[in-house]
Design a protein around this motif. Sequence first.
Motif, PDB file in Angstrom:
ATOM      1  N   ASN A  78       0.742  -1.315  -0.040  1.00 23.92           N
ATOM      2  CA  ASN A  78      -0.178   0.098  -0.133  1.00 23.92           C
ATOM      3  C   ASN A  78       0.766   1.040  -0.096  1.00 23.92           C
ATOM      4  OD1 ASN A  78      -2.038  -1.699  -0.027  1.00 23.92           O
ATOM      5  ND2 ASN A  78      -2.416  -1.458   2.353  1.00 23.92           N
ATOM      6  N   ASN A 136      -5.399   2.074   0.286  1.00 21.34           N
ATOM      7  CA  ASN A 136      -4.657   0.879   0.477  1.00 21.34           C
ATOM      8  C   ASN A 136      -4.970   0.581  -1.467  1.00 21.34           C
ATOM      9  OD1 ASN A 136      -5.749  -0.165   2.973  1.00 21.34           O
ATOM     10  ND2 ASN A 136      -7.606  -0.013   2.624  1.00 21.34           N
ATOM     11  N   ILE A 185      -7.499  -7.313   0.714  1.00 17.01           N
ATOM     12  CA  ILE A 185      -8.157  -6.516   2.102  1.00 17.01           C
ATOM     13  C   ILE A 185      -8.453  -8.259   2.781  1.00 17.01           C
ATOM     14  CG2 ILE A 185     -10.391  -6.182   1.614  1.00 17.01           C
ATOM     15  CD1 ILE A 185      -8.571  -3.742   2.961  1.00 17.01           C
ATOM     16  N   SER A 221      -9.734  -2.441  -1.640  1.00 17.34           N
ATOM     17  CA  SER A 221      -8.143  -1.886  -2.345  1.00 17.34           C
ATOM     18  C   SER A 221      -8.294  -1.688  -3.510  1.00 17.34           C
ATOM     19  CB  SER A 221      -6.786  -2.693  -1.687  1.00 17.34           C
ATOM     20  OG  SER A 221      -7.605  -4.350  -2.492  1.00 17.34           O
TER      21      SER A 221
END
Length: 257
Positions: free
Chosen positions: A71, A147, A152, A164
Amino acid sequence: MRLNLRAIEEHLETEFVGRRIVYLTSTGSTQDVARVEAEAGAPAGTTVVAEEQTAGRGRFGRSWVSPAGKNLYLTLLMRPPLERLRSLSIVAPLAVALAVEEMTGLRPQLKWPNDVLINERKLSGILVESELSGRSVNYALVGIGVNVNFDIEEAPEIAGIATSLKRELGRETARERLLATLLNRFEALYEDAAQDRNVVQQWRSRLGMLGRHVKVTFRDQVEEGLAEDVDSDGNLILVQADSRRILIEGGEVTLRE
Ligand code: BTN
């Protein structure tokens, strides 16, 4: 995979934001590193980026899930005059939304004051911390978590409320280009906001909850009412059941309907 700093620089079009990058493979929180930088006199625009945070934090003392290499976790050190401090909380989420849109075609919405959502799930959060002496701002730390390539489902505690880019797109996104685009947008919007050019309007147009009945929790207070609008400083205008209007500076909104 580690961030390729040269690829970030190649896409950077800014004057000062991101021109000095402090890169860390792992740290507690980029906010704390940026604070040390700020206290040591680092210039505005200094950007602390980490691959992983072991004590990433969110608003209201929450933690921010920050696994390695997937991320974006960054803190921008800014030194705005006091009258521009509030604009950071508008500029940051808008910069994330525009950068994501430019790179992916997705159209993120914002949740007042500064969450970035896709399909009602949180993609990115912003934490602004500032240090004032009297009426002057020593520094402001704009913390941004996005994200990106995170699966996730690997974080069951947020899987139901977060998303994300990978989850939305079904493929990975180049973090370097996204980061550079975000920094480019951030600086441009920050400068525009000072000239009053339409930035609040752009932010407002993405707020999903205007016109809805909401509950707002701020400090130790909870208020309910119609989220009528926002003002030019980014305050929420809430119309209560007795038709009184109150202005709320920050807090957390949940929909009541
Ligand atoms: C929130 O939505 O509650 C704000 C989340 C902010 C997370 C970012 S990640 C980079 C920076 N470092 C932190 O510890 N927090 C912010």
